[in-house]
Design a protein around this motif. Structure first.
Motif, mmCIF file in Angstrom:
data_model
loop_
_atom_site.group_PDB
_atom_site.id
_atom_site.type_symbol
_atom_site.label_atom_id
_atom_site.label_comp_id
_atom_site.label_asym_id
_atom_site.label_seq_id
_atom_site.Cartn_x
_atom_site.Cartn_y
_atom_site.Cartn_z
ATOM 1 N N LEU B 114 6.037 42.302 42.578
ATOM 2 C CA LEU B 114 5.423 41.628 41.592
ATOM 3 C C LEU B 114 4.956 40.474 41.726
ATOM 4 C CD1 LEU B 114 8.239 42.848 38.742
ATOM 5 C CD2 LEU B 114 5.699 43.182 38.500
ATOM 6 N N GLU B 115 5.376 39.403 42.194
ATOM 7 C CA GLU B 115 4.709 38.067 42.599
ATOM 8 C C GLU B 115 3.520 38.260 42.975
ATOM 9 O OE1 GLU B 115 8.460 34.894 43.398
ATOM 10 O OE2 GLU B 115 7.871 36.194 45.184
ATOM 11 N N LYS B 116 3.272 39.349 44.009
ATOM 12 C CA LYS B 116 2.000 39.494 44.837
ATOM 13 C C LYS B 116 1.025 39.936 43.746
ATOM 14 C CE LYS B 116 0.680 41.468 48.961
ATOM 15 N NZ LYS B 116 1.149 42.809 49.940
ATOM 16 N N LYS B 117 1.523 40.960 43.118
ATOM 17 C CA LYS B 117 0.722 41.649 42.289
ATOM 18 C C LYS B 117 0.038 40.746 40.985
ATOM 19 C CE LYS B 117 -0.525 45.705 40.338
ATOM 20 N NZ LYS B 117 -1.604 46.864 41.265
ATOM 21 N N LEU B 118 1.008 40.022 40.627
ATOM 22 C CA LEU B 118 0.819 38.983 39.787
ATOM 23 C C LEU B 118 0.202 37.750 39.812
ATOM 24 C CD1 LEU B 118 3.803 39.934 37.264
ATOM 25 C CD2 LEU B 118 1.509 40.850 36.893
ATOM 26 N N THR B 132 5.435 37.093 32.277
ATOM 27 C CA THR B 132 6.238 36.056 32.626
ATOM 28 C C THR B 132 6.967 36.798 33.630
ATOM 29 O OG1 THR B 132 6.085 34.940 30.812
ATOM 30 C CG2 THR B 132 8.070 34.481 32.136
ATOM 31 N N LEU B 133 7.457 36.609 34.830
ATOM 32 C CA LEU B 133 8.275 37.113 35.774
ATOM 33 C C LEU B 133 9.524 36.211 36.007
ATOM 34 C CD1 LEU B 133 8.839 39.217 37.960
ATOM 35 C CD2 LEU B 133 7.717 37.769 39.563
ATOM 36 N N GLN B 134 10.772 37.088 35.676
ATOM 37 C CA GLN B 134 12.009 36.476 35.949
ATOM 38 C C GLN B 134 13.024 37.483 36.671
ATOM 39 O OE1 GLN B 134 12.318 33.965 31.587
ATOM 40 N NE2 GLN B 134 13.343 36.025 31.523
#
Lengths: 429, 200
Positions: B114-118, B132-134
């Motif tokens: 998800l970090e890479k994608k977003l 927001t990613l948590q």
């Protein structure tokens, strides 16, 4: 337990549509409550119900394993004032995901059980505390509660009797500590979830200073069966000293993880190899955490002939907890897994007591250092020293829950921790 | 820095907050269920967050005023519970579990994906205010790991990078994933059964 395959589930039976009131009633639902309210020969007074539940020895399914009926008997005599039942659906111990199955598949069983408990203890209001993350399941429960009210199974003059009780659903908002029973009461009162000092126990001074009993969702869901079939029936299921059905939640490295209802006292290896169909990818078993993250880890070599009941697990150096079993294969990084567990308890410590607030932080920090390969074997001894400064020194059991995994994982897998550490340059002592 | 991107604040963040008539009625009904007003602090914070997307200090003040409770009390409660957003977050908050069973089952890989994608790190919000990613601690879905929860609501289980991508597309297109009824495994066969977990 070779006949486990023929066991008939009673908490989450394989019946389509059981979450609907008419289906539930078609299969005997609410017969127990009806009998309690109307069969005065069998149930002359509320205390006869308490006695039956006490005789059944339903040991609390939230982790403490205390006889539910005995807990009920601690309630003082009714004085006409309000009395409360708080149902604990906070379900936050890592590895535990069982009560949501009852909310989803058999909500009326739980509601009926809570209503019988309310009658037995002359409760005026039932509060059901469900963790806030379970919003989807809270919605399901809202529907079930509303249906129960519409059918006269909650509210005034239940099933045409003189007994009345209200049931209120209450959502948490993300705090593991609220599964601790007195913290749950604080949260229900609209405060920060700080556990209370005991005594006074909730039966004396609970919600708003009034007599209160707190029971786990699965515990209460066993009550209708006990009332309908009797304590003797219940005691005939599973392990003698820890009888009844158990919702085993099996997760981690197995082929078929999930929640399985089976008798207590199931052999651990049967649960792993047959019920959950073995360790994933044909790997070997390394260890299990038997009943949620706070229960001490057990290496594979100790699991042969071990059964899932409070006494057998205590004998093996662990605990039954919530029966949420986490299975780890041979490639599991035990050091990192322990760090994750410690990170959880640090995050969830409420901060009220210094040994827990500071201790959980140091456990996480030092373990992080070890995970990164920067620890020394002195750090391992320091970790063990910290656990002994935490255990038994706080208001609630969160500090113990955080300390036990560290103490027992290091002592049972010390070589793996040592292998990760740099040699100590300063001699210990 | 979190971008203001909650449901009704994307373009014009309101400077003051208020409850609607219906919400005030709902709050009155809630109060009747408890012997003391303070008990509705958590439920009313939920109503506020569902309505405004967060419970920042201004919203906390509104809750305190509505319930006639000290602001310090409401603030203390809001700060204690992790699900209350004390500042505006992205339109969709992705809580990926990396606790015990999810940690063992690839939860961290999902976070990295998800970090890479977003294009953001854990704890951050995308520049367009969408996500927001948590990282979350145990959400009680251990048997269906790895998993994530979307904006304090629906659980998405058995995550793979492909499934994550699909969910992101779905959220961007304006719909939310359905509730996943996990089939109950039966102990007496290799089959599983759906026992009708949904309400309708």
């Amino acid at each position: 337990m070779s006949d486990w395959k023929s066991y008939e589930p009673t908490l989450i039976p394989n019946i389509e549509g059981m979450h609907q009131l008419d289906t539930y009633r078609k299969h005997g639902g609410y017969e127990a409550l009806h009998s309690v309210l109307h069969d005065s020969k069998k149930w002359p007074d509320p205390s006869s119900v308490v006695q039956e539940v006490k005789d059944a020895n339903i040991r609390g399914r939230g982790g403490a394993g205390f006889n539910a009926g005995l807990k009920w008997s601690f309630m003082p005599p009714a004085d006409g004032g309000p009395r409360y039942l708080a149902c604990n659906g906070d379900e936050s111990e890592p590895g535990t995901f069982k009560d949501r199955k009852i909310f989803e598949y058999n909500p009326f069983l739980f509601i009926e059980g809570a209503t019988i408990a309310a009658y037995a203890m002359s409760i005026t209001t039932i509060y059901v505390y469900i963790r806030g993350e379970y919003r989807s399941w809270i919605k399901k429960m809202e529907k079930a509660v509303s249906d129960a009210y519409d059918a006269g199974l909650l509210g005034k003059n239940i099933m045409g009797s003189t007994f009345s009780v209200d049931l209120v659903l209450h959502s948490g908002a993300g705090a593991y500590i609220c599964g601790e029973e007195t913290s749950l009461l604080e949260s229900l009162e609209g405060k920060r979830g700080y556990p209370r000092v005991k005594p006074p126990f909730p039966a004396q001074r609970g919600l708003w200073g009034r007599p209160t009993t707190i029971n786990n969702i699965e515990t209460l869901s066993n009550v209708p069966g006990v009332i309908r079939n009797g304590a003797t029936w219940f005691k005939s299921i599973g392990a003698e000293t820890h009888p009844g059905p158990i919702l085993y939640g099996i997760s981690g490295h197995v082929n078929r993880p999930g929640v399985y209802e089976l008798p207590s006292g199931m052999p651990v290896m049967t649960l792993i190899e047959e019920v959950a169909q073995g360790v994933k990818d044909g790997k070997k078993l390394k260890a299990i955490i038997p009943g949620g993250s706070s229960t001490p880890i057990l290496p594979a070599k100790d699991l042969e002939n071990l059964t899932m009941d409070a006494d057998a697990l205590r004998g093996a150096g662990s605990m039954m907890g919530t029966a949420g079993m986490v299975v780890m294969d041979e490639d599991t990084d035990i050091v990192e897994t322990l760090w994750r567990i410690s990170k959880f308890y640090h995050h969830e410590s409420c901060g009220q007591c210094t040994p827990c607030r500071e201790g959980t932080g140091w456990l996480e920090k030092i373990l992080e250092k070890v995970v990164k390969g920067e620890g020394t074997s002195r750090d391992l001894d320091l970790l063990l020293d910290i656990t002994s400064q935490m255990e038994g020194r706080t208001i609630c059991a969160l500090a113990d829950a955080a300390a036990w995994p560290v103490r027992y994982t290091i002592s049972r897998f010390r070589e793996e921790f040592e292998a990760r550490c740099k040699p100590s340059l300063v001699p210990v002592g | 820095m979190a971008k203001k991107g909650s449901k009704n604040t994307a373009t014009n963040p309101p400077t003051s907050y208020s409850f609607t008539k219906e919400q005030l009625k709902e709050i009155e009904a809630l109060k009747a269920k408890y012997p003391e007003v303070q008990a509705v602090t958590l439920p009313v914070l939920w109503i506020a967050q569902d309505s405004f997307g967060h419970v920042n200090p201004d919203v906390q003040a509104l809750v305190a005023k509505t319930l006639d409770l000290p602001e310090s009390h409401v603030h203390g409660v809001a700060e204690f519970y992790t699900q209350y957003f004390k500042e505006p977050k992205g339109k969709h908050v992705l809580d990926v579990c990396t606790c015990l069973s999810c940690g063992l089952s690839g939860g961290v890989d999902i976070v990295r994906h998800l970090e890479k994608k977003l294009g953001i790190n854990v704890g951050e919000t995308t520049a367009d205010g969408q996500f927001t990613l948590q990282e979350a601690e145990c959400l009680g879905a251990c048997g269906y790991a790895p998993m994530m929860q979307i904006t304090n609501d629906v659980y998405v289980n058995h995550l793979t990078p492909e499934k994550v991508d699909k969910v992101l597309d779905q959220l961007i297109s304006g719909s939310t994933p359905d509730f996943e009824s996990i089939a109950m495994p039966l102990v007496d066969s290799t089959h599983t059964t759906k026992r009708g977990g949904s309400n309708e």
